[in-house]
Design a protein around this motif. Structure first.
Motif, short mmCIF file in Angstrom:
data_model
loop_
_atom_site.label_atom_id
_atom_site.label_comp_id
_atom_site.label_asym_id
_atom_site.label_seq_id
_atom_site.Cartn_x
_atom_site.Cartn_y
_atom_site.Cartn_z
N GLY A 5 47.90 38.62 32.19
CA GLY A 5 48.19 39.33 33.42
C GLY A 5 47.03 39.23 34.38
O GLY A 5 46.33 38.24 34.42
N THR A 6 46.80 40.26 35.17
CA THR A 6 45.72 40.28 36.14
C THR A 6 44.79 41.44 35.84
O THR A 6 45.06 42.27 34.99
CB THR A 6 46.26 40.47 37.57
N TRP A 11 50.86 43.61 35.79
CA TRP A 11 50.97 42.23 35.35
C TRP A 11 51.75 41.50 36.41
O TRP A 11 52.74 42.02 36.93
CB TRP A 11 51.70 42.15 34.01
N ASN A 82 39.83 45.11 30.79
CA ASN A 82 40.80 44.03 30.90
C ASN A 82 41.98 44.18 29.95
O ASN A 82 42.71 43.23 29.71
CB ASN A 82 40.11 42.68 30.65
N THR A 94 44.44 40.96 30.16
CA THR A 94 44.48 40.53 31.55
C THR A 94 43.19 39.81 31.93
O THR A 94 42.25 39.71 31.15
CB THR A 94 44.65 41.74 32.48
#
Length: 242
Positions: A5-6, A11, A82, A94
């Motif tokens: 994801g980010t 996500w 993260n 992520t």
């Protein structure tokens, strides 16, 4: 299982249809693992059980990245910030900005410079005098994160300010070895077995020499074992890497 994801609390994926593009975000209502670790909830019995499930979920995600992808992925930024938690507290790995790809049969990576965050970066990533960089580097970061989940204390202090303070891994190792167990980490008798298993696995993961780290598959096997079948890892001298 954890997925990519980010760095934000969502996500994202991109959908492309002819000339149109749409960026879709999946909202993660429980935010990052970092926020959950330092809330009061993990100190409750139900909170510890969630932490245990989250730890296993992250390990399964790493196993996918290391062994199940067509191209092996080494993350290099495994840390609480993260890891995002969905509505069911399922963890999502992520921020792949520092990740490196390699062929499935490649066991080591070439590095042109250190990458990662203070407190979680593996010794061999900082200096290859400690060993070769590989998927084992993510194992070290995962181990540090496990200890932070148990201790509820950030391990980013590389140098303590007072003589009475200790580097985080030393601190938690000493508490683990004392007769009162992990009570110094606000661990009650009801959840002590969960906390002790997470601590043991974390301490195995942060051995200074990479070849002594378990693989992520081995980590998952350790989670399935009874606590009394897990050996105590040797205490590390972290002064050589601080």
């Amino acid at each position: 299982m954890a997925i990519a994801g980010t760095k934000r609390a969502n996500w994202k994926t991109t959908i492309i249809e002819r000339s149109r593009r749409a960026l879709i975000y999946e909202y993660m209502p429980n935010g990052s693992l970092e926020k959950y670790i330092y809330s009061e909830k993990p100190k409750e019995t139900s909170g510890w059980q969630k932490l245990y499930s989250i730890a296993i979920g992250i390990a399964r995600g790493l196993e996918y990245l290391h062994h199940s992808c067509n191209t092996r992925i080494v993350h290099f930024e495994i840390k609480p910030q993260n890891i995002l938690l969905d509505k069911d507290f399922c963890p999502k790995i992520t921020d792949f900005g520092l990740a490196k790809l390699c062929h499935a049969k490649v066991s080591k990576l070439s590095m042109t410079g250190a990458r990662g965050s203070i407190g979680f970066i593996a010794p061999e990533v900082h200096s290859q005098t400690f060993g070769v960089v590989s998927t084992k580097s993510d194992i070290y970061s995962y181990g540090m994160m496990l200890l932070e989940m148990v201790g509820g204390r950030k391990n980013v202090k590389s140098v303590v300010q007072k003589s009475s303070e200790k580097y985080f891994p030393h601190w938690i190792y000493d508490h683990f070895a004392q007769e009162d167990g992990l009570h110094g980490c606000d661990v009650t008798s009801e959840v002590e077995e969960i906390a002790r298993k997470m601590t043991l696995i974390g301490l195995w993961c942060i051995q200074i020499v990479p070849m002594h780290h378990p693989t992520i598959t081995k980590v998952l096997e350790m989670f399935e074992r009874d606590l009394n079948k897990l050996d105590m890892p040797p205490k590390q001298n972290f002064s050589q890497i601080l």
